[in-house]
Design a protein around this motif. Structure first.
Motif, short mmCIF file in Angstrom:
data_model
loop_
_atom_site.label_atom_id
_atom_site.label_comp_id
_atom_site.label_asym_id
_atom_site.label_seq_id
_atom_site.Cartn_x
_atom_site.Cartn_y
_atom_site.Cartn_z
N GLU A 1 78.28 62.46 22.31
CA GLU A 1 78.92 62.41 23.62
C GLU A 1 78.37 63.47 24.56
O GLU A 1 78.24 63.25 25.76
CB GLU A 1 80.44 62.58 23.47
CG GLU A 1 81.22 62.28 24.73
CD GLU A 1 81.11 60.83 25.17
OE1 GLU A 1 81.30 60.55 26.37
OE2 GLU A 1 80.83 59.97 24.31
N GLU A 2 78.02 64.64 24.02
CA GLU A 2 77.49 65.71 24.85
C GLU A 2 76.15 65.33 25.46
O GLU A 2 75.82 65.74 26.58
CB GLU A 2 77.34 66.99 24.03
CG GLU A 2 76.37 66.88 22.87
CD GLU A 2 76.30 68.14 22.04
OE1 GLU A 2 75.59 69.07 22.46
OE2 GLU A 2 76.97 68.20 20.99
N HIS A 3 75.37 64.51 24.74
CA HIS A 3 74.10 64.05 25.29
C HIS A 3 74.34 63.09 26.47
O HIS A 3 73.65 63.17 27.49
CB HIS A 3 73.28 63.33 24.22
CG HIS A 3 72.93 64.22 23.07
ND1 HIS A 3 72.60 63.73 21.81
CD2 HIS A 3 72.84 65.57 22.96
CE1 HIS A 3 72.33 64.74 21.01
NE2 HIS A 3 72.48 65.87 21.69
N LYS A 4 75.31 62.22 26.33
CA LYS A 4 75.62 61.28 27.41
C LYS A 4 76.16 62.02 28.63
O LYS A 4 75.84 61.66 29.78
CB LYS A 4 76.64 60.25 26.93
CG LYS A 4 76.16 59.40 25.77
CD LYS A 4 77.25 58.44 25.30
CE LYS A 4 76.82 57.66 24.08
NZ LYS A 4 77.88 56.75 23.59
N PHE B 1 66.59 57.88 27.49
CA PHE B 1 67.99 57.69 27.12
C PHE B 1 68.31 56.21 26.93
O PHE B 1 69.00 55.83 25.98
CB PHE B 1 68.90 58.28 28.20
CG PHE B 1 69.34 59.69 27.94
CD1 PHE B 1 70.31 59.97 26.99
CD2 PHE B 1 68.79 60.74 28.63
CE1 PHE B 1 70.72 61.27 26.74
CE2 PHE B 1 69.18 62.05 28.40
CZ PHE B 1 70.15 62.31 27.44
N ILE B 2 67.81 55.38 27.84
CA ILE B 2 68.10 53.95 27.76
C ILE B 2 67.44 53.32 26.54
O ILE B 2 68.01 52.43 25.89
CB ILE B 2 67.65 53.25 29.06
CG1 ILE B 2 68.48 53.77 30.24
CG2 ILE B 2 67.79 51.73 28.94
CD1 ILE B 2 68.04 53.24 31.57
N GLU B 3 66.23 53.76 26.21
CA GLU B 3 65.57 53.25 25.01
C GLU B 3 66.35 53.64 23.75
O GLU B 3 66.41 52.87 22.79
CB GLU B 3 64.14 53.79 24.93
CG GLU B 3 63.20 53.16 25.96
CD GLU B 3 61.81 53.75 25.88
OE1 GLU B 3 61.58 54.58 24.97
OE2 GLU B 3 60.96 53.40 26.72
N LYS B 4 66.95 54.83 23.76
CA LYS B 4 67.75 55.27 22.62
C LYS B 4 69.04 54.47 22.52
O LYS B 4 69.46 54.08 21.43
CB LYS B 4 68.08 56.77 22.77
CG LYS B 4 66.93 57.70 22.46
CD LYS B 4 66.70 57.78 20.95
CE LYS B 4 65.59 58.74 20.60
NZ LYS B 4 65.38 58.84 19.14
N ALA C 1 72.29 51.58 30.24
CA ALA C 1 71.54 51.07 31.39
C ALA C 1 72.43 50.80 32.59
O ALA C 1 72.10 51.16 33.72
CB ALA C 1 70.78 49.80 30.99
N SER C 2 73.58 50.16 32.37
CA SER C 2 74.46 49.84 33.50
C SER C 2 75.00 51.10 34.15
O SER C 2 75.11 51.18 35.39
CB SER C 2 75.61 48.95 33.03
OG SER C 2 76.36 49.59 32.01
N GLU D 1 61.70 53.01 39.61
CA GLU D 1 62.50 53.37 38.44
C GLU D 1 63.43 52.23 38.05
O GLU D 1 63.64 51.96 36.86
CB GLU D 1 63.31 54.63 38.73
CG GLU D 1 64.12 55.11 37.53
CD GLU D 1 64.85 56.41 37.79
OE1 GLU D 1 65.44 56.97 36.84
OE2 GLU D 1 64.86 56.88 38.95
N LEU D 2 63.96 51.57 39.04
CA LEU D 2 64.85 50.44 38.78
C LEU D 2 64.14 49.34 38.00
O LEU D 2 64.71 48.74 37.07
CB LEU D 2 65.38 49.89 40.11
CG LEU D 2 66.49 48.86 40.06
CD1 LEU D 2 67.73 49.45 39.42
CD2 LEU D 2 66.82 48.36 41.46
N GLU D 3 62.90 49.08 38.34
CA GLU D 3 62.14 48.05 37.61
C GLU D 3 61.97 48.43 36.15
O GLU D 3 62.09 47.58 35.26
CB GLU D 3 60.78 47.85 38.28
CG GLU D 3 59.95 46.77 37.61
CD GLU D 3 58.68 46.44 38.37
OE1 GLU D 3 57.97 45.51 37.95
OE2 GLU D 3 58.40 47.12 39.38
N GLU D 4 61.68 49.72 35.88
CA GLU D 4 61.55 50.16 34.49
C GLU D 4 62.84 49.97 33.71
O GLU D 4 62.83 49.58 32.54
CB GLU D 4 61.13 51.63 34.45
CG GLU D 4 59.72 51.89 34.98
CD GLU D 4 59.33 53.34 34.82
OE1 GLU D 4 60.04 54.08 34.11
OE2 GLU D 4 58.31 53.75 35.40
N ILE D 5 63.97 50.25 34.36
CA ILE D 5 65.26 50.10 33.69
C ILE D 5 65.56 48.63 33.42
O ILE D 5 66.03 48.26 32.33
CB ILE D 5 66.38 50.74 34.53
CG1 ILE D 5 66.14 52.24 34.65
CG2 ILE D 5 67.75 50.47 33.92
CD1 ILE D 5 67.09 52.93 35.61
#
Length: 476
Positions: free
Chosen positions: A243-246, A276-279, A284-285, A309-313
């Motif tokens: 949770e601390e990472h988020k 972070f999103i790959e993990k 993502a949302s 950046e949005l396209e990568e996400i």
């Protein structure tokens, strides 16, 4: 932050391998249990340039090749002790000889590390930690150039610490030391322990720097470098994320999109976010909501970066997370499609049209991505009605021919995707345009009537004068 780390260094006794004593700066023998972070006082000159702060029986000025193998580590410790002397680099003419000798000594230490030293003993590890702490844990000098130019020095050469000629060698020496196969990890943990490199502490300190940068000063040296370091840290996070990472993502990384100087560190920031999103794809949302919250309204360059950046996400998002934010997201994309932003560099150099994309052009390029097109196709009943009005307005009246052509191409893609829905949206758009046109006509007639009535009234004293309003239409 560095002072706090220094205060956590363990105070271990620094003993020579043979049990010899270490001499003080004045040459008086003492035990070597001095504080790792303590700095020696100004030294008296003896036969050498530096004070005799060395292992007894070993001359620190000797070369490593001139001593037997059994004495090399003792000589190594002697040279480390000499390098604990810190000089004032604000005055280049002060202690110039001593500074040069220390630099040469550091070079010898680095070369010794490269040559393949014997296995490090505990006194050697303690001496290395003391020397590194004495030299590296310091208060950073002020960036006078940033203060004088208001921080607008992104294109200038980097400003180095005045003592960089020594610090660079110390950093290099520390790196080679901790990565050396001659270092016993179990022994090293006594000195380079969790209190020294504790990640939660470092993250907390980094968060505080980011908070101060975003919400207070918007001026800091090293944001890009810290993000680059943290990017490699994220890749080592265990799953599921703590949770601390988020919290660090939401409270520290996402707000870093806000400052106007985001372009300086945007590449590193975007890398951290996508890591972070790959993990954990469920993030993502939340990340997209954060981007929409800090979306630049009047800064076109930032808009182009945000769209990238949005396209990568969107390439990494799953369908469930996409459906949570698709309506506000594509409403914002529609605003970008209708942007009238232009680049002065484009006008000055007609050959550079492709090098400096417009906001509308960059937004329309999203349809070149098969993953994004697939997301739109699966949710076309919701998304085509949202995006169609923006495309139709561009097709009718956008000033830039490249954007006009792209809009027509995307419009054709949507028609082929679902022709029946496309025609329904087109009919609805025509009805809406007719309604808005009728309302505009009524508004115009009302103003004309008010102007006529006001013109018949005599103007006297402080009577307000009715002026013709400026007709505007704000859609985003």
């Amino acid at each position: 932050m560095l002072k706090q780390i220094l205060s956590r260094l363990p105070r271990k006794a620094l003993k020579a391998e043979s049990g010899d004593l270490v001499r003080t700066d004045t040459g008086t023998p003492r035990s070597s249990s001095g504080s790792p972070g303590s700095r020696p006082t100004s030294a008296k000159k003896t036969s050498s340039v530096f004070p005799t702060n060395a292992v007894a029986g070993v001359e620190p000025s000797a070369a490593f090749n001139d001593v037997p193998i059994a004495e090399k580590l003792n000589l190594f410790v002697s040279k480390l002790n000499l390098c604990c002397t810190v000089f004032d680099f604000n005055d280049p003419s002060k202690n110039s000889i001593e500074k040069d000798v220390k630099r040469q000594t550091l070079i010898e230490l680095v070369d010794f590390m490269v040559s393949g030293p014997p296995r490090f003993t505990e006194p050697v590890i303690a001496a290395m930690c003391k020397m590194c702490a004495t030299n590296l844990f310091r208060v950073f000098p002020p960036n006078y150039r940033s203060n004088s130019l208001g921080g607008e020095n992104d294109d200038d050469e980097p400003t180095f610490d005045p003592a960089w000629s020594h610090l660079q060698l110390v950093y290099d020496l520390l790196l080679k030391f901790v990565t050396s196969s001659c270092l016993d990890a179990k022994v090293a943990k006594k000195y380079i322990d969790h209190s020294f490199i504790l990640r939660p502490f470092i993250r907390k300190s980094m968060s505080n720097i980011f908070y101060r940068f975003v919400f207070e000063t918007e001026r800091n040296n090293g944001i890009a470098e810290m993000l680059e370091i943290f990017g490699s840290v994220i890749s080592g996070f265990a799953l599921p994320l703590k949770e601390e990472h988020k919290i660090f993502l939401w409270r520290a990384l996402i707000p870093l999109h806000k400052p106007k100087s985001v372009g300086v560190y945007f590449q590193q920031l975007s890398y951290c976010v996508t890591q972070f999103i790959e993990k954990e794809p469920k993030l993502a949302s939340s990340v997209i909501k954060g981007l929409l919250r800090y979306w630049p309204i009047t800064n076109s360059q930032k808009e182009v970066m945000f769209l990238g950046e949005l396209e990568e996400i969107l390439e990494a998002i799953n369908m469930v997370e996409f459906q949570k934010i698709m309506v506000p997201l594509f409403w914002r994309i529609g605003c970008c499609i209708n942007s009238f932003h232009f680049s002065l560099r484009i006008l000055l150099n007609a050959e550079g049209l492709g090098a400096f994309p417009l906001v509308a052009e960059r937004a329309l390029f999203l349809w070149n991505n098969d993953q994004i097109v697939n997301l739109i196709a699966h949710n076309r009943q919701v998304l085509i009605p949202v995006i169609f009005p923006a495309l139709e307005r561009n097709a009718q009246s956008h000033w830039n021919q490249a954007v006009l052509n792209l809009s027509l191409n995307v419009r054709k893609m949507l028609s082929e995707m679902d022709d029946e829905l496309f025609l329904a949206c087109h009919a609805r758009f025509k009805e809406e345009e007719s309604r808005l046109s009728l309302e505009a006509q009524k508004r115009k007639e009302t103003w004309e009537q008010l102007e006529n009535e006001a013109s018949l009234q005599p103007v006297s004293g402080n009577t307000a004068v009715l002026v013709t309003p400026l007709a505007t239409s704000i859609t985003c």
